[in-house]
Design a protein around this motif. Structure first.
Motif, PDB file in Angstrom:
ATOM      1  N   ILE A   1       0.837  -1.198   0.000  1.00  0.00           N
ATOM      2  CA  ILE A   1       0.000   0.000   0.000  1.00  0.00           C
ATOM      3  C   ILE A   1       0.875   1.251   0.000  1.00  0.00           C
ATOM      4  O   ILE A   1       1.890   1.319   0.697  1.00  0.00           O
ATOM      5  N   LEU A   2       0.475   2.252  -0.786  1.00  0.00           N
ATOM      6  CA  LEU A   2       1.158   3.542  -0.762  1.00  0.00           C
ATOM      7  C   LEU A   2       0.659   4.287   0.485  1.00  0.00           C
ATOM      8  O   LEU A   2      -0.440   4.822   0.500  1.00  0.00           O
ATOM      9  N   GLU A   3       1.468   4.265   1.517  1.00  0.00           N
ATOM     10  CA  GLU A   3       1.028   4.776   2.819  1.00  0.00           C
ATOM     11  C   GLU A   3       1.256   6.275   2.974  1.00  0.00           C
ATOM     12  O   GLU A   3       0.465   6.974   3.607  1.00  0.00           O
ATOM     13  N   ASP A   4       2.363   6.790   2.414  1.00  0.00           N
ATOM     14  CA  ASP A   4       2.714   8.199   2.616  1.00  0.00           C
ATOM     15  C   ASP A   4       3.420   8.706   1.364  1.00  0.00           C
ATOM     16  O   ASP A   4       4.469   8.192   0.979  1.00  0.00           O
TER      17      ASP A   4
ATOM     18  N   VAL B   1       0.973   6.659 -19.048  1.00  0.00           N
ATOM     19  CA  VAL B   1       0.002   7.251 -18.121  1.00  0.00           C
ATOM     20  C   VAL B   1       0.525   7.063 -16.699  1.00  0.00           C
ATOM     21  O   VAL B   1       0.772   5.928 -16.263  1.00  0.00           O
ATOM     22  N   SER B   2       0.708   8.178 -15.998  1.00  0.00           N
ATOM     23  CA  SER B   2       1.210   8.111 -14.624  1.00  0.00           C
ATOM     24  C   SER B   2       0.201   8.709 -13.654  1.00  0.00           C
ATOM     25  O   SER B   2      -0.705   9.451 -14.056  1.00  0.00           O
ATOM     26  N   THR B   3       0.388   8.401 -12.381  1.00  0.00           N
ATOM     27  CA  THR B   3      -0.559   8.832 -11.349  1.00  0.00           C
ATOM     28  C   THR B   3       0.164   9.601 -10.255  1.00  0.00           C
ATOM     29  O   THR B   3       1.140   9.096  -9.691  1.00  0.00           O
ATOM     30  N   PRO B   4      -0.295  10.807  -9.919  1.00  0.00           N
ATOM     31  CA  PRO B   4       0.310  11.531  -8.794  1.00  0.00           C
ATOM     32  C   PRO B   4       0.144  10.731  -7.508  1.00  0.00           C
ATOM     33  O   PRO B   4      -0.973  10.279  -7.200  1.00  0.00           O
ATOM     34  N   PRO B   5       1.206  10.527  -6.736  1.00  0.00           N
ATOM     35  CA  PRO B   5       1.090   9.698  -5.530  1.00  0.00           C
ATOM     36  C   PRO B   5       0.161  10.272  -4.473  1.00  0.00           C
ATOM     37  O   PRO B   5      -0.458   9.526  -3.725  1.00  0.00           O
TER      38      PRO B   5
ATOM     39  N   VAL C   1      -3.402   8.855  -4.538  1.00  0.00           N
ATOM     40  CA  VAL C   1      -3.715   7.440  -4.305  1.00  0.00           C
ATOM     41  C   VAL C   1      -3.157   6.936  -2.976  1.00  0.00           C
ATOM     42  O   VAL C   1      -2.840   5.756  -2.834  1.00  0.00           O
ATOM     43  N   VAL C   2      -3.035   7.823  -2.006  1.00  0.00           N
ATOM     44  CA  VAL C   2      -2.597   7.401  -0.675  1.00  0.00           C
ATOM     45  C   VAL C   2      -3.607   6.406  -0.113  1.00  0.00           C
ATOM     46  O   VAL C   2      -4.828   6.622  -0.177  1.00  0.00           O
ATOM     47  N   GLY C   3      -3.123   5.289   0.417  1.00  0.00           N
ATOM     48  CA  GLY C   3      -3.999   4.255   0.960  1.00  0.00           C
ATOM     49  C   GLY C   3      -4.421   3.219  -0.053  1.00  0.00           C
ATOM     50  O   GLY C   3      -5.105   2.255   0.292  1.00  0.00           O
ATOM     51  N   GLU C   4      -4.001   3.385  -1.292  1.00  0.00           N
ATOM     52  CA  GLU C   4      -4.369   2.444  -2.353  1.00  0.00           C
ATOM     53  C   GLU C   4      -3.201   1.510  -2.677  1.00  0.00           C
ATOM     54  O   GLU C   4      -2.042   1.817  -2.365  1.00  0.00           O
ATOM     55  N   PRO C   5      -3.487   0.373  -3.329  1.00  0.00           N
ATOM     56  CA  PRO C   5      -2.410  -0.566  -3.691  1.00  0.00           C
ATOM     57  C   PRO C   5      -1.431   0.046  -4.686  1.00  0.00           C
ATOM     58  O   PRO C   5      -1.854   0.694  -5.661  1.00  0.00           O
TER      59      PRO C   5
ATOM     60  N   HIS D   1      -4.966  26.235  -6.793  1.00  0.00           N
ATOM     61  CA  HIS D   1      -6.051  25.250  -6.870  1.00  0.00           C
ATOM     62  C   HIS D   1      -6.533  25.004  -5.443  1.00  0.00           C
ATOM     63  O   HIS D   1      -5.829  25.362  -4.484  1.00  0.00           O
ATOM     64  N   PRO D   2      -7.685  24.388  -5.243  1.00  0.00           N
ATOM     65  CA  PRO D   2      -8.063  23.976  -3.886  1.00  0.00           C
ATOM     66  C   PRO D   2      -7.345  22.679  -3.498  1.00  0.00           C
ATOM     67  O   PRO D   2      -7.088  21.828  -4.346  1.00  0.00           O
ATOM     68  N   THR D   3      -7.003  22.567  -2.222  1.00  0.00           N
ATOM     69  CA  THR D   3      -6.587  21.284  -1.643  1.00  0.00           C
ATOM     70  C   THR D   3      -7.408  21.096  -0.371  1.00  0.00           C
ATOM     71  O   THR D   3      -6.950  21.366   0.736  1.00  0.00           O
ATOM     72  N   PRO D   4      -8.671  20.662  -0.520  1.00  0.00           N
ATOM     73  CA  PRO D   4      -9.564  20.558   0.642  1.00  0.00           C
ATOM     74  C   PRO D   4      -9.053  19.544   1.670  1.00  0.00           C
ATOM     75  O   PRO D   4      -8.590  18.457   1.310  1.00  0.00           O
ATOM     76  N   VAL D   5      -9.152  19.899   2.945  1.00  0.00           N
ATOM     77  CA  VAL D   5      -8.604  19.047   4.000  1.00  0.00           C
ATOM     78  C   VAL D   5      -9.338  17.715   4.118  1.00  0.00           C
ATOM     79  O   VAL D   5      -8.757  16.724   4.576  1.00  0.00           O
ATOM     80  N   HIS D   6     -10.595  17.651   3.708  1.00  0.00           N
ATOM     81  CA  HIS D   6     -11.319  16.387   3.782  1.00  0.00           C
ATOM     82  C   HIS D   6     -11.103  15.524   2.535  1.00  0.00           C
ATOM     83  O   HIS D   6     -11.406  14.333   2.541  1.00  0.00           O
ATOM     84  N   VAL D   7     -10.598  16.137   1.465  1.00  0.00           N
ATOM     85  CA  VAL D   7     -10.312  15.402   0.232  1.00  0.00           C
ATOM     86  C   VAL D   7      -8.853  14.959   0.205  1.00  0.00           C
ATOM     87  O   VAL D   7      -8.506  13.904  -0.320  1.00  0.00           O
TER      88      VAL D   7
END
Length: 401
Positions: A105-108, A157-161, A164-168, A341-347
């Motif tokens: 899992i990508l933890e941090d 195609v790449s994904t910003p880490p 996807v925190v908490g994902e495989p 941009h927004p970086t909402p604390v709940h998102v």
């Protein structure tokens, strides 16, 4: 006329139950941002064009007045010149994060905000382990670069880490996974664990209860962009002040002067006062200065509401407050404040929502807006405009008399 643009990375947010339905900007104590709004005009800015990811790269390119649809080639190449990586024909620059992986899992996504000093030893170990594939370049904290010598890798195609925190890990690697470039690069990411897990730096971090930088994450790739200088485009000599390589890289490509501030860290502990002081000094020889602060974005990613509000209040008091006090010494001037941009604390990651902006000029009239926040800006006289039009809009507004 002197111009200052203050960018509070990720400041915008959503109404929160713990703030009685208000946003952090509505709840934080920001009298100087409110002054800009009340003495100037407000509106909303669409910094991320439809179909593009809501990254700081795209958003800040917009704010500086460049249409991302025309000039954006990827995040990696924008950071490259700031950290000494020279892109040649056929090179692809990847942003390289140090991350914490645990049980697949990508933890941090930032490895506990590992220090640059620690990272330097890990980067050296990676270059020793993977000769011939490309080169790793040291950046700041967890943010680094990998230069890969195969142009077709730009099409992966790449994904910003941070998305996807908490994902495989396996579900979010480079795609299409069956292509040769993806096999090589995903293999390097997997094999980086062999180098990093048992490295003395990470063994010590684990002993101290810190997240280890036990894997790399490659993303945000692209080739070298081509764009006109800011001076050619807008007729102004400009400078940037930031602790983030991305913004410095944008400065290099657009011909802006990157002003080094010793205490600019790109984190909560950045030297806010130092940024204001260096901005004022830069205005003696430049027409416009972009002051970028990463701290609100880092707090948003961490889901840390108190820290996000502290960061915004520090921007207000230690940067904008100092600027407003000293700018009259330069004569006619204009100041704008906005997030990228927004970086909402709940998102805990970036969103596509338009952001609020306010701008004040000693030569222009004000609208009826009283405060600087998302809801107030929606009712401002400037309405909604595309982000890449902001700079020409700001310059035109500032010169009104």
């Amino acid at each position: 006329m002197k111009y200052v643009v203050v960018i509070g990375d990720g400041m915008a947010d959503y109404p929160l139950e713990e703030l009685d339905g208000k946003t952090p900007l509505q709840s934080a104590r920001t009298p100087n941002m409110d002054y800009i709004a009340s003495k100037g005009v407000s509106g909303m800015l669409k910094t991320v064009p439809d179909g593009m990811g809501p990254g700081s790269d795209v958003a800040n390119l917009s704010i500086m007045g460049y249409n991302p649809k025309e000039y954006y080639t990827g995040r990696g190449p924008l950071e490259a010149p700031s950290i000494g990586a020279e892109l040649k024909e056929g090179d692809v620059a990847f942003r390289c994060n140090f991350i914490t992986e645990r049980d697949g899992i990508l933890e941090d996504f930032n490895a506990g905000h590992i220090s640059t000093e620690e990272s330097s030893q890990l980067i050296e170990a990676l270059n020793h382990k993977f000769p011939g594939y490309g080169e790793f370049y040291l950046g700041t904290s967890y943010r680094h670069l990998f230069l890969f010598h195969e142009k077709s890798a730009a099409d992966l195609v790449s994904t910003p880490p941070h998305d996807v925190v908490g994902e495989p890990v396996e579900s979010n690697l480079l795609k299409p996974a069956e292509t040769k470039n993806a096999e090589i690069l995903n293999g390097i990411m997997h094999r980086s664990k062999e180098v990093l897990t048992n490295h003395p730096i990470n063994q010590k971090r684990v002993q101290e209860g810190k997240n280890p930088a036990n894997m790399i994450w490659l993303w945000g790739q692209g080739v070298k962009p081509e764009m006109p200088s800011f001076k050619e485009k807008y007729g102004l000599k400009g400078a940037t002040i930031t602790g983030v390589d991305l913004i410095k890289g944008l400065g290099v490509y657009t011909g802006l002067t990157n002003i080094y501030v010793p205490g600019a860290t790109g984190y909560y502990d950045t030297d806010y006062c130092g940024k204001a002081e260096y901005a004022l000094e830069a205005l003696k020889t430049h027409d416009i200065v972009f002051v970028h602060v990463e701290a609100p974005d880092e707090a948003g990613h961490a889901g840390d509401l108190p820290e996000k509000m502290k960061a915004m209040e520090r921007i207000d008091k230690r940067i904008i407050g100092k600027l407003l006090k000293k700018l009259p010494d330069f004569g006619e001037h204009a100041v704008a404040v906005l997030p990228d941009h927004p970086t909402p604390v709940h998102v805990k990651t970036h969103t596509m929502d338009p952001v609020p902006y306010a701008m004040f000029s000693t030569l222009a009239e004000a609208d009826e807006t009283e405060y600087y926040d998302e809801e107030s800006a929606k009712k401002g006289s400037q309405g909604l405009i595309d982000g890449y039009r902001f700079m020409e809009h700001f310059i035109k507004y500032a010169g009104k008399s």
